[in-house]
Scaffold this active site. Structure first.
Site, mmCIF file in Angstrom:
data_model
loop_
_atom_site.group_PDB
_atom_site.id
_atom_site.type_symbol
_atom_site.label_atom_id
_atom_site.label_comp_id
_atom_site.label_asym_id
_atom_site.label_seq_id
_atom_site.Cartn_x
_atom_site.Cartn_y
_atom_site.Cartn_z
ATOM 1 N N ILE A 87 -3.381 9.430 5.589
ATOM 2 C CA ILE A 87 -1.671 10.745 5.631
ATOM 3 C C ILE A 87 -1.719 11.733 4.687
ATOM 4 O O ILE A 87 -0.625 12.481 5.130
ATOM 5 C CB ILE A 87 -0.330 10.405 6.357
ATOM 6 C CG1 ILE A 87 -0.213 10.353 7.289
ATOM 7 C CG2 ILE A 87 0.417 8.469 4.664
ATOM 8 C CD1 ILE A 87 0.715 9.787 7.832
ATOM 9 N N HIS A 118 0.765 -1.135 0.151
ATOM 10 C CA HIS A 118 0.150 -0.435 0.186
ATOM 11 C C HIS A 118 0.532 1.439 0.262
ATOM 12 O O HIS A 118 1.083 1.811 0.678
ATOM 13 C CB HIS A 118 -1.114 -0.022 1.019
ATOM 14 C CG HIS A 118 -1.719 1.017 1.299
ATOM 15 N ND1 HIS A 118 -3.172 1.366 0.919
ATOM 16 C CD2 HIS A 118 -2.083 1.988 2.253
ATOM 17 C CE1 HIS A 118 -3.211 2.469 1.020
ATOM 18 N NE2 HIS A 118 -2.377 2.767 2.170
ATOM 19 N N GLU A 159 -6.774 8.908 -6.622
ATOM 20 C CA GLU A 159 -7.715 9.017 -5.614
ATOM 21 C C GLU A 159 -6.997 9.995 -5.142
ATOM 22 O O GLU A 159 -6.379 10.173 -4.409
ATOM 23 C CB GLU A 159 -8.096 8.169 -5.531
ATOM 24 C CG GLU A 159 -8.878 8.196 -4.312
ATOM 25 C CD GLU A 159 -9.907 7.154 -3.638
ATOM 26 O OE1 GLU A 159 -10.437 7.246 -2.888
ATOM 27 O OE2 GLU A 159 -8.817 6.013 -3.578
ATOM 28 N N ARG A 183 17.864 13.344 13.349
ATOM 29 C CA ARG A 183 17.869 14.454 13.035
ATOM 30 C C ARG A 183 19.318 15.868 11.898
ATOM 31 O O ARG A 183 19.544 16.734 11.370
ATOM 32 C CB ARG A 183 18.496 16.054 14.312
ATOM 33 C CG ARG A 183 17.535 15.693 15.403
ATOM 34 C CD ARG A 183 16.116 16.426 15.423
ATOM 35 N NE ARG A 183 16.826 18.187 14.800
ATOM 36 C CZ ARG A 183 16.186 18.716 15.724
ATOM 37 N NH1 ARG A 183 16.461 18.420 17.259
ATOM 38 N NH2 ARG A 183 17.195 20.157 15.929
ATOM 39 N N LYS A 233 -0.429 10.855 1.308
ATOM 40 C CA LYS A 233 0.055 10.231 0.437
ATOM 41 C C LYS A 233 -0.326 10.298 -1.249
ATOM 42 O O LYS A 233 0.885 10.735 -1.565
ATOM 43 C CB LYS A 233 -0.252 7.941 0.394
ATOM 44 C CG LYS A 233 0.898 7.791 1.478
ATOM 45 C CD LYS A 233 0.970 6.271 1.429
ATOM 46 C CE LYS A 233 -0.461 5.649 1.305
ATOM 47 N NZ LYS A 233 -1.325 5.960 2.599
ATOM 48 N N ASP A 290 -1.725 4.274 -4.758
ATOM 49 C CA ASP A 290 -2.744 3.334 -3.571
ATOM 50 C C ASP A 290 -2.043 1.771 -4.082
ATOM 51 O O ASP A 290 -1.868 1.155 -2.409
ATOM 52 C CB ASP A 290 -3.949 2.976 -3.897
ATOM 53 C CG ASP A 290 -5.120 2.418 -2.657
ATOM 54 O OD1 ASP A 290 -4.651 3.480 -1.826
ATOM 55 O OD2 ASP A 290 -5.413 2.227 -2.655
ATOM 56 N N GLY A 308 2.613 4.605 4.238
ATOM 57 C CA GLY A 308 2.369 5.754 4.985
ATOM 58 C C GLY A 308 1.001 4.653 5.387
ATOM 59 O O GLY A 308 0.616 4.614 4.590
#
Length: 350
Positions: free
Chosen positions: A195, A176, A239, A280, A197, A215, A191
């Site tokens: 979220i 996915h 989509e 970081r 994508k 997707d 993800g």
């Protein structure tokens, strides 16, 4: 594919035609309806008919017989009776030397026919426009094995068969996510659902990058590469919540889509939560593993106000720069180490 003239033993014409046993349309339907993880003889013939100029010999061939091996076999020593070397799960390719041997094998050819009928292969292929010898015709009749001929050279037929078999039968998984080509780099965006994508992919396409899949991404191995492709239904489509289905090819042009791309980087979008820990400096990427291959993966936090598409694009640019030996995190660490060394030595700071 045309049927050979004068029966299996007659020399076949080399013109292009249709799949004789169930018709060309049946071969094409088999190609569309078959499970994408498998391959049948009819599907293979329907796909390669024009490219190899295949002709199907008369007889009731089993076009639904599955092909399970990515390898092919030129029988060679098997035809002399060394049946321990016979690999019945492989497509059998007969070139000039094999055809001539069988044509003059006499009674010894009966043992070859018996062995091939006892453990029939999925497909018999004769190359160079040669007439299939009677032994091969007998195997086709008695075992229901499809027998085809091609006018092309043996090496060319083998190369095409191996390429197609490896593409279709290589190990594969479905994930996915969204797959894009960004600055020539295959980037897989992962993800959780919702979220962002697809919205990220849409923004990247609007910037001139290319969509491969939205997707659902099908991934297969190709040597050491991981090649990603869309599903048939989702090809060129994306989509977007609130807008529905967008046809990227029609809206942005054919240059905005690709049929496949090698996956070279993985980006996972995660929700930015208080107390969450993220890299970081970015000195070392995590590893994302699938099908025994590993790719570098970066986790990018998503929150209101953060431009996700820019961050994904930045990750791709960063990967390309690192391939050129430019690593900002490593350079910073080295600069800090040099400054500490100078201070320890009592030198002046720059």
């Amino acid at each position: 594919m045309r049927t050979g003239k004068g029966g299996p033993g007659g020399r076949s014409s080399t013109g292009r035609g249709g799949c004789r046993q169930a018709g060309l349309e049946s071969c094409r339907e088999s190609r569309l309806d078959a499970n994408r993880g498998g391959l049948t003889v009819g599907e293979l013939l329907g796909t390669l008919e024009s490219r190899l100029e295949l002709q199907l010999a008369p007889g009731a061939a089993d076009l639904d017989r599955p092909i399970v091996s990515r390898e092919i076999q030129k029988p060679g020593l098997v035809l002399t009776g060394l049946f321990d070397y016979y690999q019945p799960e492989r497509v059998q390719v007969f070139g000039q030397s094999e055809v001539r041997f069988l044509a003059h094998a006499g009674e010894s050819a009966a043992a070859v026919v018996a062995e091939y009928c006892r453990r029939p292969p999925p497909l018999l292929v004769v190359t160079r426009g040669l007439a299939p010898p009677e032994a091969l015709a007998a195997i086709a009749r008695q075992s229901g094995t499809a027998l085809v001929a091609s006018p092309l050279a043996t090496a060319d037929v083998i190369a095409v068969l191996l390429h197609h078999l490896n593409a279709r039968l290589a190990p594969r998984v479905t994930v996915h996510g969204d797959l894009l080509e960004i600055h020539g780099l295959g980037v897989l965006v992962l993800g959780e659902s919702g979220i962002g994508k697809s919205e990220c992919a849409l923004e990247l396409v609007a910037r001139g990058h290319r969509l491969v899949a939205d997707d659902v991404v099908e991934i297969r191995t190709q040597g050491d590469r991981l090649v990603g492709t869309p599903t048939e239904l989702s090809r060129h489509r994306l989509e977007v919540r609130g807008l529905g289905i967008v046809d990227v090819r029609h809206m942005f042009g054919v240059a905005a889509v690709r049929e496949s791309v090698a996956i070279e980087q993985v980006v996972e979008l995660v929700r930015l939560e208080e107390g969450g820990r993220f890299d970081r400096l970015g000195e070392s990427a995590q590893a994302w593993e699938v099908l025994g291959r590993s790719r570098p993966m970066f986790r990018i936090p998503v929150a209101p106000g953060r431009n996700t598409a820019t961050l994904v694009e930045l990750a791709a640019r960063r990967e390309l720069l690192q391939r050129l030996g430019i690593n900002a995190a490593r350079e910073l660490r080295e600069d800090v180490a040099r400054r500490i060394a100078r201070e320890d030595a009592g030198g002046d700071s720059p």
